[in-house]
Design a protein around this motif. Structure first.
Motif, PDB file in Angstrom:
ATOM      1  N   PHE A   1      60.962  36.958  38.751  1.00 24.84           N
ATOM      2  CA  PHE A   1      59.724  37.488  39.327  1.00 24.84           C
ATOM      3  C   PHE A   1      58.751  36.327  39.456  1.00 24.84           C
ATOM      4  O   PHE A   1      58.504  35.614  38.484  1.00 24.84           O
ATOM      5  CB  PHE A   1      59.116  38.571  38.421  1.00 24.84           C
ATOM      6  CG  PHE A   1      59.906  39.838  38.393  1.00 24.84           C
ATOM      7  CD1 PHE A   1      59.613  40.855  39.282  1.00 24.84           C
ATOM      8  CD2 PHE A   1      60.932  40.007  37.494  1.00 24.84           C
ATOM      9  CE1 PHE A   1      60.345  42.032  39.258  1.00 24.84           C
ATOM     10  CE2 PHE A   1      61.667  41.180  37.465  1.00 24.84           C
ATOM     11  CZ  PHE A   1      61.373  42.185  38.347  1.00 24.84           C
ATOM     12  N   THR A   2      58.196  36.129  40.636  1.00 31.83           N
ATOM     13  CA  THR A   2      57.305  34.995  40.843  1.00 31.83           C
ATOM     14  C   THR A   2      56.269  35.321  41.909  1.00 31.83           C
ATOM     15  O   THR A   2      56.411  36.270  42.670  1.00 31.83           O
ATOM     16  CB  THR A   2      58.099  33.727  41.238  1.00 31.83           C
ATOM     17  OG1 THR A   2      57.223  32.617  41.302  1.00 31.83           O
ATOM     18  CG2 THR A   2      58.816  33.914  42.560  1.00 31.83           C
TER      19      THR A   2
ATOM     20  N   THR B   1      59.385  38.401  44.878  1.00 28.28           N
ATOM     21  CA  THR B   1      58.092  37.750  45.053  1.00 28.28           C
ATOM     22  C   THR B   1      56.984  38.789  45.038  1.00 28.28           C
ATOM     23  O   THR B   1      57.148  39.891  45.556  1.00 28.28           O
ATOM     24  CB  THR B   1      58.031  36.941  46.359  1.00 28.28           C
ATOM     25  OG1 THR B   1      58.272  37.812  47.455  1.00 28.28           O
ATOM     26  CG2 THR B   1      59.057  35.828  46.355  1.00 28.28           C
ATOM     27  N   ILE B   2      55.892  38.408  44.415  1.00 27.50           N
ATOM     28  CA  ILE B   2      54.754  39.306  44.253  1.00 27.50           C
ATOM     29  C   ILE B   2      53.555  38.657  44.930  1.00 27.50           C
ATOM     30  O   ILE B   2      53.320  37.459  44.775  1.00 27.50           O
ATOM     31  CB  ILE B   2      54.461  39.512  42.759  1.00 27.50           C
ATOM     32  CG1 ILE B   2      55.697  40.085  42.074  1.00 27.50           C
ATOM     33  CG2 ILE B   2      53.270  40.419  42.557  1.00 27.50           C
ATOM     34  CD1 ILE B   2      55.648  40.018  40.578  1.00 27.50           C
ATOM     35  N   SER B   3      52.807  39.442  45.678  1.00 27.09           N
ATOM     36  CA  SER B   3      51.592  38.906  46.290  1.00 27.09           C
ATOM     37  C   SER B   3      50.508  39.979  46.273  1.00 27.09           C
ATOM     38  O   SER B   3      50.789  41.169  46.162  1.00 27.09           O
ATOM     39  CB  SER B   3      51.857  38.435  47.719  1.00 27.09           C
ATOM     40  OG  SER B   3      52.198  39.519  48.532  1.00 27.09           O
ATOM     41  N   ASP B   4      49.296  39.538  46.401  1.00 29.06           N
ATOM     42  CA  ASP B   4      48.138  40.433  46.423  1.00 29.06           C
ATOM     43  C   ASP B   4      47.682  40.557  47.866  1.00 29.06           C
ATOM     44  O   ASP B   4      47.111  39.614  48.426  1.00 29.06           O
ATOM     45  CB  ASP B   4      47.037  39.847  45.536  1.00 29.06           C
ATOM     46  CG  ASP B   4      45.827  40.747  45.419  1.00 29.06           C
ATOM     47  OD1 ASP B   4      45.637  41.622  46.286  1.00 29.06           O
ATOM     48  OD2 ASP B   4      45.063  40.566  44.465  1.00 29.06           O
ATOM     49  N   SER B   5      47.931  41.709  48.494  1.00 30.87           N
ATOM     50  CA  SER B   5      47.615  41.881  49.913  1.00 30.87           C
ATOM     51  C   SER B   5      46.109  41.777  50.186  1.00 30.87           C
ATOM     52  O   SER B   5      45.699  41.271  51.236  1.00 30.87           O
ATOM     53  CB  SER B   5      48.163  43.208  50.430  1.00 30.87           C
ATOM     54  OG  SER B   5      47.641  44.280  49.673  1.00 30.87           O
ATOM     55  N   ASP B   6      45.270  42.231  49.251  1.00 30.97           N
ATOM     56  CA  ASP B   6      43.822  42.107  49.440  1.00 30.97           C
ATOM     57  C   ASP B   6      43.395  40.639  49.429  1.00 30.97           C
ATOM     58  O   ASP B   6      42.539  40.220  50.214  1.00 30.97           O
ATOM     59  CB  ASP B   6      43.064  42.866  48.345  1.00 30.97           C
ATOM     60  CG  ASP B   6      43.252  44.375  48.452  1.00 30.97           C
ATOM     61  OD1 ASP B   6      43.515  44.856  49.574  1.00 30.97           O
ATOM     62  OD2 ASP B   6      43.141  45.053  47.424  1.00 30.97           O
ATOM     63  N   LEU B   7      44.008  39.870  48.548  1.00 25.05           N
ATOM     64  CA  LEU B   7      43.688  38.444  48.466  1.00 25.05           C
ATOM     65  C   LEU B   7      44.135  37.715  49.737  1.00 25.05           C
ATOM     66  O   LEU B   7      43.400  36.889  50.280  1.00 25.05           O
ATOM     67  CB  LEU B   7      44.360  37.835  47.240  1.00 25.05           C
ATOM     68  CG  LEU B   7      44.003  36.408  46.887  1.00 25.05           C
ATOM     69  CD1 LEU B   7      42.520  36.261  46.609  1.00 25.05           C
ATOM     70  CD2 LEU B   7      44.807  35.953  45.695  1.00 25.05           C
ATOM     71  N   LEU B   8      45.316  38.030  50.232  1.00 26.89           N
ATOM     72  CA  LEU B   8      45.791  37.417  51.472  1.00 26.89           C
ATOM     73  C   LEU B   8      44.902  37.795  52.651  1.00 26.89           C
ATOM     74  O   LEU B   8      44.616  36.958  53.513  1.00 26.89           O
ATOM     75  CB  LEU B   8      47.240  37.825  51.742  1.00 26.89           C
ATOM     76  CG  LEU B   8      48.272  37.305  50.744  1.00 26.89           C
ATOM     77  CD1 LEU B   8      49.643  37.905  51.031  1.00 26.89           C
ATOM     78  CD2 LEU B   8      48.325  35.792  50.782  1.00 26.89           C
ATOM     79  N   ALA B   9      44.451  39.038  52.707  1.00 29.09           N
ATOM     80  CA  ALA B   9      43.569  39.476  53.787  1.00 29.09           C
ATOM     81  C   ALA B   9      42.229  38.746  53.720  1.00 29.09           C
ATOM     82  O   ALA B   9      41.671  38.361  54.753  1.00 29.09           O
ATOM     83  CB  ALA B   9      43.348  40.983  53.718  1.00 29.09           C
ATOM     84  N   ALA B  10      41.709  38.536  52.518  1.00 27.89           N
ATOM     85  CA  ALA B  10      40.431  37.839  52.352  1.00 27.89           C
ATOM     86  C   ALA B  10      40.525  36.390  52.813  1.00 27.89           C
ATOM     87  O   ALA B  10      39.542  35.813  53.273  1.00 27.89           O
ATOM     88  CB  ALA B  10      39.985  37.898  50.893  1.00 27.89           C
ATOM     89  N   GLN B  11      41.709  35.799  52.719  1.00 26.61           N
ATOM     90  CA  GLN B  11      41.890  34.404  53.145  1.00 26.61           C
ATOM     91  C   GLN B  11      41.910  34.250  54.653  1.00 26.61           C
ATOM     92  O   GLN B  11      41.680  33.160  55.170  1.00 26.61           O
ATOM     93  CB  GLN B  11      43.195  33.849  52.577  1.00 26.61           C
ATOM     94  CG  GLN B  11      43.186  33.695  51.090  1.00 26.61           C
ATOM     95  CD  GLN B  11      44.532  33.239  50.564  1.00 26.61           C
ATOM     96  OE1 GLN B  11      45.443  32.913  51.318  1.00 26.61           O
ATOM     97  NE2 GLN B  11      44.664  33.224  49.255  1.00 26.61           N
ATOM     98  N   SER B  12      42.189  35.333  55.373  1.00 25.73           N
ATOM     99  CA  SER B  12      42.323  35.226  56.829  1.00 25.73           C
ATOM    100  C   SER B  12      41.072  35.656  57.589  1.00 25.73           C
ATOM    101  O   SER B  12      41.049  35.595  58.812  1.00 25.73           O
ATOM    102  CB  SER B  12      43.523  36.057  57.294  1.00 25.73           C
ATOM    103  OG  SER B  12      43.287  37.426  57.022  1.00 25.73           O
TER     104      SER B  12
END
Length: 85
Positions: free
Chosen positions: A29-30, A58-69
């Motif tokens: 898990f990464t 793989t784990i990601s934070d969709s809110d964090l990715l959206a904030a970056q774009s």
């Protein structure tokens, strides 16, 4: 002492797989951050194959990715963008 982010050395982390007998499902898990980290992980998985079956989750934070774009329209949004990156 300051904390700092350090990329994992997957090839040394997965070296233990050579010492385990028999076939094993190994799950990692990464939260991969970029393409370079992905290449490192794939290189480390080579230590496990063909004896074992590696599975990478793989784990990601969709809110964090959206904030970056999002392009900032005001100063507060610029600070949020920098924090997200």
């Amino acid at each position: 002492m300051r904390n700092r982010a350090v990329e994992s050395d997957y090839s040394s982390r997965f070296f233990f797989g050579r010492k385990i007998r028999g076939g094993t499902l190994m799950v990692c898990f990464t939260d991969l951050v970029d393409a370079e980290a992905s290449r490192s992980l794939l290189g480390g998985i080579l230590y496990l194959q063909p004896r074992h079956l590696p599975l990478c989750v793989t784990i990601s934070d969709s809110d964090l990715l959206a904030a970056q774009s999002q392009a900032p329209a005001e100063a507060a949004e610029a600070f949020r963008l920098v924090a997200a990156v």
